[in-house]
Structures are given as structure tokens and as C-alpha cells.
Design an enzyme around this catalytic site. Structure first.
Site, short mmCIF file in Angstrom:
data_model
loop_
_atom_site.label_atom_id
_atom_site.label_comp_id
_atom_site.label_asym_id
_atom_site.label_seq_id
_atom_site.Cartn_x
_atom_site.Cartn_y
_atom_site.Cartn_z
N SER A 138 54.10 98.80 86.93
CA SER A 138 53.84 98.09 85.68
C SER A 138 55.13 98.19 84.84
O SER A 138 56.15 98.65 85.35
CB SER A 138 52.64 98.80 85.06
OG SER A 138 52.45 98.43 83.77
N GLU A 186 65.25 88.96 80.63
CA GLU A 186 64.46 87.88 81.23
C GLU A 186 63.23 87.65 80.38
O GLU A 186 62.83 88.51 79.61
CB GLU A 186 64.00 88.29 82.64
CG GLU A 186 65.15 88.54 83.59
CD GLU A 186 64.72 89.29 84.85
OE1 GLU A 186 63.52 89.26 85.19
OE2 GLU A 186 65.59 89.90 85.46
N LYS A 224 59.26 87.40 79.84
CA LYS A 224 58.10 88.04 80.47
C LYS A 224 57.04 86.97 80.67
O LYS A 224 56.31 86.62 79.76
CB LYS A 224 57.58 89.18 79.60
CG LYS A 224 56.54 90.04 80.29
CD LYS A 224 56.26 91.30 79.50
CE LYS A 224 55.33 92.24 80.25
NZ LYS A 224 54.05 91.68 80.58
N ASP A 281 53.82 85.08 81.61
CA ASP A 281 52.45 85.55 81.46
C ASP A 281 51.55 84.89 82.51
O ASP A 281 51.04 83.80 82.31
CB ASP A 281 51.96 85.20 80.04
CG ASP A 281 50.81 86.10 79.63
OD1 ASP A 281 50.50 87.06 80.36
OD2 ASP A 281 50.22 85.83 78.57
N TYR A 296 61.41 87.45 90.09
CA TYR A 296 62.24 88.31 89.22
C TYR A 296 62.67 89.62 89.87
O TYR A 296 63.33 90.42 89.25
CB TYR A 296 61.51 88.61 87.91
CG TYR A 296 60.11 89.14 88.08
CD1 TYR A 296 59.89 90.43 88.54
CD2 TYR A 296 59.01 88.35 87.77
CE1 TYR A 296 58.61 90.92 88.71
CE2 TYR A 296 57.72 88.83 87.93
CZ TYR A 296 57.53 90.12 88.40
OH TYR A 296 56.27 90.59 88.57
N LYS A 303 57.24 93.15 73.59
CA LYS A 303 56.13 92.21 73.41
C LYS A 303 56.26 91.49 72.07
O LYS A 303 56.54 92.12 71.05
CB LYS A 303 54.80 92.97 73.46
CG LYS A 303 54.50 93.54 74.83
CD LYS A 303 53.50 92.66 75.56
CE LYS A 303 53.11 93.30 76.87
NZ LYS A 303 51.71 93.28 77.15
N CYS A 336 22.72 74.68 50.84
CA CYS A 336 22.73 75.17 52.22
C CYS A 336 22.71 73.96 53.17
O CYS A 336 21.86 73.10 53.05
CB CYS A 336 21.51 76.05 52.48
SG CYS A 336 21.34 76.49 54.21
N CYS A 388 19.13 74.05 55.06
CA CYS A 388 17.82 73.91 54.43
C CYS A 388 17.91 73.36 53.00
O CYS A 388 16.92 73.28 52.29
CB CYS A 388 17.07 75.25 54.44
SG CYS A 388 17.77 76.45 53.30
N CYS A 406 22.73 81.62 51.26
CA CYS A 406 21.54 80.80 51.11
C CYS A 406 20.39 81.79 50.88
O CYS A 406 20.12 82.63 51.73
CB CYS A 406 21.28 79.99 52.38
SG CYS A 406 19.60 79.34 52.44
N CYS A 425 14.84 79.44 56.10
CA CYS A 425 16.08 78.77 56.51
C CYS A 425 16.24 79.03 58.02
O CYS A 425 16.36 80.18 58.44
CB CYS A 425 17.25 79.35 55.72
SG CYS A 425 18.83 78.60 56.13
P1 AMP Z 1 52.17 94.63 82.13
O1 AMP Z 1 51.17 93.79 82.89
O2 AMP Z 1 52.14 94.41 80.66
O3 AMP Z 1 52.16 96.07 82.56
O4 AMP Z 1 53.58 94.07 82.56
C1 AMP Z 1 54.03 94.18 83.88
C2 AMP Z 1 53.97 92.85 84.53
O5 AMP Z 1 54.81 91.91 83.90
C3 AMP Z 1 54.49 92.90 85.92
O6 AMP Z 1 53.49 93.32 86.81
C4 AMP Z 1 54.90 91.48 86.17
O7 AMP Z 1 53.84 90.81 86.80
C5 AMP Z 1 55.05 90.87 84.80
N1 AMP Z 1 56.34 90.23 84.56
C6 AMP Z 1 56.49 89.02 83.98
N2 AMP Z 1 57.76 88.67 83.88
C7 AMP Z 1 58.50 89.67 84.41
C8 AMP Z 1 59.89 89.89 84.59
N3 AMP Z 1 60.80 89.01 84.19
N4 AMP Z 1 60.27 91.05 85.18
C9 AMP Z 1 59.36 91.96 85.57
N5 AMP Z 1 58.03 91.80 85.42
C10 AMP Z 1 57.59 90.68 84.84
ZN ZN Z 2 19.45 77.78 54.13
#
Ligand code: AMP
Ligand code: ZN
Length: 672
Positions: A80, A118, A120, A122, A229, A316, A410, A413, A428, A434
Site C-alpha cells: 500500500s 506521479e 495517484k 483512483d 506505474y 492526498k 408545509c 400537509c 411543521c 403530516c
Molecule cells: P492506498 O490504496 O491509499 O493505500 O494507495 C495505494 C494504491 O494507490 C496502490 O495500491 C495503487 O493501486 C494506487 N496508485 C495509484 N496511482 C499510483 C502511482 N502513481 N504509484 C503507485 N501507486 C499508485
Molecule cells: Zn406537514
């Protein structure tokens, strides 16, 4: 040319066209020609089944069913990332790194500490394994140690090369994020809306859900993308993260061109600031930036914690703000009669969710924002927070637009609304008749945190009231099967569930009953405190306002509300009838259930454990006030996961986003 050679040549040609189109963005043939060639290949392959190739371009189209996604151990764990939310935290991380790296290493490998920044992305993370330049397997992240084999579905994603270009290591894994671009997400939801299907929440969940679809032909239609990545293998073949990315692109992977090598903290900061303000222009969602130590040898020196690399840090973003149009304002009547104005907005994607409505809270808020009909408004939403209208772009207002006027009556009602001195909310006062107040009270009483009557949600509550079967919560306990039979939309099974749920609710403890009554300002905590202090309803009824106020968390407003509620004849009568029905109006001696660490939590136990037997774990859950359930649903709070937890359960938990607890985490949680 023999048909055999023709097949090979066509496959190679189509892989190349695919690469030019999706990675280089520089096609040299028309879509129509591509389709013709693909059809030609398909026909030849059909005539020569002995030449089947799982990586042929024809594998990208058509279907294929995966019944069960096999769980496979990752060769290299999928970590992670550590998170930071401010530049201070980011700077502290950089200081930690510098301390950790010995000076020689810094001198030798990198006179300056460079960072590759880079976005992140989603979405859902994926690990792709290549051997001899061919995709052999795709695994989801799973728990990081093992993931699910989704190869069949991954092959439908055009930005995942099935066969590599140029030079590449013989065997390696490449990691990336599977994202659903915003426009594909919106188009998908439009289609679903037209078909009367439920809408998807956000691109991230849709991406991970799509990877787990059994029918891969649907995956092909969704328009997922894979952005890579990271690369992992036994031997590292590049010296920096930045170099890795450019190599990956040459092999045929999609690499976002937004990555940037930063040579100072200031450069990192400006990269982050830039993307924080420009992310709405990106075709896909991001939730932050990832800052990575660029030099691989330094990365290797820093290594990993149990959870994440020490050489990378996610930053973040805070709440995202977007502009949209205010179409109208509607007024909802709650169970206590409180009127909540709700803004109906031009649907807009913000922080990963399509937003159509936002609460405006009360009349003051509307006045403060000086809202006019048709205004262009700023909408803000952070992670889990409900969207909020934070302002108006006055420059976009038409000169003849009308200010929003709070109603005097209201909407349900037509009773004149009241507003108490010093309160922001309008009410009300027609508690008795109501309609949304009546059904709202019943719904609240039956809700999980109160009496937990399964089978009575909003819809059933409305139905029972409309049919004239109930007017208040005491009427529930007088319902019979005879009365319910024949009511449209209530089958025999639902009737049985409903009656059983009502019967079962009689054993709920006093505090839940008290909370369920829905006395204004009496939430779960206050109900608990009142029961603890007074033990019986008589004692609460006899208490003076001062005595009520003497309790923690009970202020004057709450004390007055409780005091006056208990003096209204109708309410006294209601309580009397509920007592006759057998509900608890005094505290039960066994307090575990009310105060336990797991109070009110629904928990599923799955797999085998080391320290405890399965039944022992279940007993522990009950002793701490939790409730065991056998199957995973959206109502499940936790899953205690042992070894050998079934893959389908795991998938379901992941899909619903239910946290998994290991045996040790569970033990820690209970403090035993
Ligand atoms: P989190 O889920 O918040 O723990 O963040 C980790 C996840 O971010 C990793 O498992 C990746 O899937 C994701 N992620 C998205 N963009 C990147 C990036 N540029 N480099 C590394 N991880 C990334
Ligand atoms: Zn009412």
C-alpha cells in the site's frame, strides 16, 4: 503466403496498430480497415483451431465466462502507500529518508535527492505478469499477498498489451491502476438510467466491480484503461523510476505523460499545487499525487515497512470544488417535522461521485449564500463527506433571476410552518397527521439502531400507513397476518418476515426503545445515558428538568424536549400500549449488549483461526455486544477473516467495502 503465415502476420500487424492507436495515439489505418483485418484473422483462426493463441488480438473481442476467480499468491507482495495530507508531513518524510540513507549512498548514487512525482490514479490496482513478451496472468491486489486471477477480463482492456514491443526483460511483473475514464463512467450511467437500472456510485468502484464481472464481453464495452506505474522482477534493469516509465512506454504500456522528475522540495510542491487545481481537466479521477524517490538504488536501501515502501509517499488532496447549476430547491419533511431545503443540481461528477442533490440545511443557510434560482454554485465534497454548496458564482447570475424563498406552509400537509426563537430550523407542527412525519417515526423506530425490525424500511412503512393499517408504532404490535394478506406488494414471505421481525424486536433493550420513540434531540448516546441514570421509564417520567439536565450530555434543550414529550397525552398512551405489547421499559441487568465494544455491530466469521475456535470467536462477539451473522451483506460491519476464507466471500467483502479483521486485530480490538 500459407494461411499459417498469414495468421501470424495478421496478429503482429494488429498488435502494432493497437499500439499505435492506444499508446502512441498515432494510428495509420482507419478503424474500418482495422475491423476488416480483425474479421479476416477471426475467420482464419476459426479454420485453424490448432493455431489457437491466448494472446491473439481476437481475444480482445467477444465473450468468455469466468465462474470463479481463482485466488493466486503474488510472487512479489503488493504494498500500500503511506499517506500525507500536508506539505509539513511531506517534508518530515523527506527528512526521515535523508536520515535513513547513509551519506555515502547519497553521495555515490544521487548527489541530489530526486523525486519522481506521479498522479495517484483512483481505480483498482492490478499486477500483470509477462513472460517472453506475452501477457500470462493478471491478478488483482486482493490483500496484497494474494489476489484474484482476472486475466480473461484484463485482456479486454485495449491499453494492456497482449504482446510486447521492442526490448523487454524475459520475465517480470508490471503494476498499474485500472481506471474508468470520467466520460466512459458518465456514458455508462446515462445508459443505465435510460434502462431504469440503478446508477453506479463512482468510477473507482465501477472499475473494480467490472474486473470481477463474469462475462468478459461486458468488460470489453466498459472502456477501462490501464495506467502503469511500477515494474518488479528478480533483477532490476533500469536505474530510476523515471527511466522505468519511459521503458514501459516503449514496450507498449500506457504511461501517463503527467509524471515529472522534481529536483527539490519546492518543485514537488508546485507539482502538487498544479494538479490540485487542474485535476478536473484530467480524463480520469485522481485522489492525490505519489512522490517517489527516483533512484532505484536508493529505493533499495530504503526498503519497505510491513505495509508500504519507505521511498514513496502519497499526498492526498483535500475536498474538490466544482461548479454546477442550481435547478430548483425542494423541501423535505423529516420525522420530527423539521424542514430541510435540498438543492437539486445539474448532475456533476465531484470527488468521484455523481452529485444531483445537496442539503442546504436551513433558511439561514440559503440567505447566507444568497441563492437565486438558476445560479451557478460551487459544490464541494471531500472523501466521505456529504456534498455541500459553498458559494455562488455571482458573475454568472442572470439579472432577472429570483431569490429562493423559503415556504411558509408545509409542502406535505399545508400547515403553516413555525420557527422557534433562536432556532435555525423550520418545523411543521402537525405531528399527528403530516404524512412524512408519521411514516418517518415508524421508519425510525424500526431502524437498525433502534428496534431493528427487519422487513420494515421506508417503502413498507409508507405502504402500511397508506393502507390504513397503522398510524403509530404501537399499532405495529397489533398487526396480524390476516390484516396483511392481500395487500399489493406484500407476499406471504414478506408478511411472515415482517411479523417475525416485529415479534423479535420485543426483546430489544430499553435504551433502544427509548431511542426508537424518536423524541426530538434524543440520539443513541443520550438514550443510553438516560437509561443508565434512571433505569426505568417511571423514573424518567418523574424527573424534573433540572434532574434531567444533571446528566452528562443532556443540556437544557434536550431536557425540555424529554420533559414535554412525556407529558403529552398521546405519547403517554403510546408508551402504555408498547408496555402492554411487552417492550422493555426498564434497563436489563446484562449490560454487555449495550456497552460492549462491538455493540450493534453485525459480524461475519469466516475461515479457520489459530488461537480460538470458530465458535469461541462467535461467543466473544456476543459477549462484547456484537451480533453474529452468517452471510455477508451491505449491513455487515466486519468480517473476522481466518485462513482459508472462501474466495467468493472475499470478493463480496471487497465489492461491498467491508473491512476484514485478522484474528490478531480482533483480539486487539477487544483488548483481551
Ligand atoms: P492506498 O490504496 O491509499 O493505500 O494507495 C495505494 C494504491 O494507490 C496502490 O495500491 C495503487 O493501486 C494506487 N496508485 C495509484 N496511482 C499510483 C502511482 N502513481 N504509484 C503507485 N501507486 C499508485
Ligand atoms: Zn406537514
Amino acid at each position: 503466403m500459407s494461411e499459417h503465415d498469414k495468421i501470424h502476420a495478421l496478429r503482429q500487424e494488429l498488435h502494432d496498430h493497437n499500439y499505435r492507436y492506444y499508446i502512441l495515439d498515432n494510428p495509420i489505418i482507419k478503424d474500418f480497415e482495422f475491423d476488416q483485418k480483425l474479421k479476416e484473422l477471426q475467420a482464419l483462426e476459426n479454420a485453424h483451431p490448432e493455431l489457437f493463441d491466448p494472446n491473439s488480438p481476437t481475444q480482445r473481442v467477444g465473450g468468455g465466462l469466468t465462474k470463479n476467480f481463482e485466488t493466486v499468491a503474488h510472487q512479489f507482495p503488493m504494498y500500500s502507500l503511506d499517506n500525507s495530507y500536508s506539505f509539513e508531513e511531506l517534508k518530515m518524510w523527506i527528512e526521515r529518508i535523508k536520515k535513513r540513507l547513509n551519506e555515502d549512498a547519497l553521495e555515490l548514487f544521487a548527489p541530489e535527492l530526486n523525486f519522481n512525482c506521479e498522479l495517484k490514479y483512483d481505480g483498482a490496482s492490478i499486477s500483470l505478469k509477462y513472460k517472453g513478451g506475452r501477457l500470462v496472468r493478471a491478478l488483482t491486489r486482493g490483500d496484497g499477498v494474494q489476489g484474484d486471477d482476472v486475466t480473461q477480463n484484463i485482456k479486454k482492456i485495449k491499453t494492456v498489451p497482449l504482446v510486447l514491443q521492442g526490448e523487454y526483460p524475459d520475465e517480470f511483473e508490471i503494476r498499474g491502476e485500472i481506471v474508468l475514464p470520467k466520460d466512459a463512467f458518465e456514458a455508462l450511467n446515462r445508459k443505465r438510467q435510460e434502462a431504469g437500472e440503478s446508477l453506479f456510485m463512482n468510477p473507482r468502484n465501477t472499475a473494480s466491480g467490472t474486473l470481477k464481472l463474469q462475462d468478459s464481453s461486458i468488460v470489453a464495452e466498459r472502456g477501462l484503461q490501464c495506467i502503469v506505474y511500477a515494474m518488479v522482477s528478480e533483477q532490476t534493469v533500469y536505474t530510476s523510476q523515471y527511466e522505468m516509465l519511459s521503458r514501459a512506454k516503449k514496450m507498449g504500456f500506457y504511461v501517463a505523460d503527467t509524471a515529472q522528475l522534481c529536483r527539490s522540495v519546492e518543485e514537488v510542491e508546485s507539482y502538487i499545487n498544479y494538479w490540485d487545481t487542474h485535476r478536473s481537466n484530467l480524463p480520469f479521477e485522481i485522489d492525490g499525487v505519489v512522490v517517489k524517490v527516483d533512484t532505484i538504488q536508493l529505493q533499495e536501501q530504503l526498503g519497505f515497512t510491513a505495509k508500504a515502501p519507505r521511498w514513496a509517499m502519497a499526498y492526498k488532496f483535500k475536498a474538490e470544488q466544482v461548479l454546477t447549476k442550481l435547478l430548483s430547491v425542494s423541501y423535505q419533511v423529516g420525522r420530527t417535522g423539521a424542514i430541510t431545503p435540498v438543492a437539486n443540481l445539474q448532475p456533476v461528477l465531484v470527488a468521484g461521485t455523481t452529485v444531483k442533490r445537496a442539503s442546504l440545511h436551513n433558511a439561514d443557510q440559503i440567505e447566507k449564500l444568497d441563492l437565486h434560482l438558476g445560479d451557478t454554485v460551487f459544490l464541494e465534497k471531500g472523501g466521505e463527506i456529504i456534498p455541500k454548496v459553498t458559494g455562488v458564482d455571482r458573475s454568472k447570475r442572470k439579472s432577472d433571476s429570483k431569490p429562493i424563498e423559503f415556504p411558509n406552509y408545509c409542502p406535505e400537509c399545508q400547515t403553516p410552518l413555525v420557527r422557534k426563537e433562536g432556532e435555525a430550523q423550520h418545523y411543521c407542527p402537525n405531528e399527528e397527521s403530516c404524512p412524512p412525519q408519521i411514516t418517518g417515526r415508524i421508519q425510525h423506530f424500526c431502524s437498525r439502531k433502534a428496534m431493528d425490525v427487519e422487513g420494515i424500511g421506508e417503502e413498507t412503512a409508507v405502504l402500511l400507513v397508506q393502507e390504513g393499517l397503522i398510524k403509530n408504532v404501537a399499532d405495529l404490535y397489533a398487526l396480524s397476518a390476516d390484516q396483511l394478506t392481500g395487500i399489493p406488494r406484500l407476499g406471504d414471505l414478506s408478511i411472515q418476515n415482517l411479523l417475525e421481525g416485529i415479534e423479535k424486536s420485543k426483546s430489544q433493550p430499553f435504551q433502544k426503545v427509548l431511542f426508537g420513540l424518536g423524541i426530538r434531540y434524543v440520539g443513541e448516546t443520550v438514550a443510553k445515558k438516560l437509561v443508565k441514570a434512571f433505569e426505568t421509564i417511571e423514573c424518567i417520567q418523574e424527573a424534573t428538568i433540572e434532574e434531567l439536565e444533571a446528566i452528562d450530555d443532556v443540556g437544557q434543550r434536550i431536557a425540555e424536549s424529554v420533559f414535554s414529550y412525556l407529558r403529552v397525552e398521546d405519547n403517554k398512551h403510546l408508551i402504555h400500549r408498547l408496555r402492554l405489547a411487552g417492550l422493555h421499559f426498564e434497563s436489563t441487568s446484562n449490560n454487555n449488549e449495550q456497552d460492549g465494544t462491538l455493540a450493534g455491530k453485525k459480524i461475519v466469521v469466516s475461515g479457520v483461526f489459530e488461537r480460538f475456535g470458530r465458535n469461541e470467536i462467535k461467543d466473544l462477539i456476543e459477549q462484547h455486544g456484537g451480533e453474529n451473522s452468517s452471510s455477508i451483506s451491505s449491513k455487515t460491519d466486519y468480517i473476522i477473516a481466518g485462513d482459508q476464507m472462501g474466495p467468493s466471500k472475499k470478493a463480496k467483502a471487497e465489492q461491498l467495502g467491508i473491512p476484514l479483521l485478522s484474528e490478531n486485530e480482533f483480539i486487539e480490538m477487544l483488548g483481551i
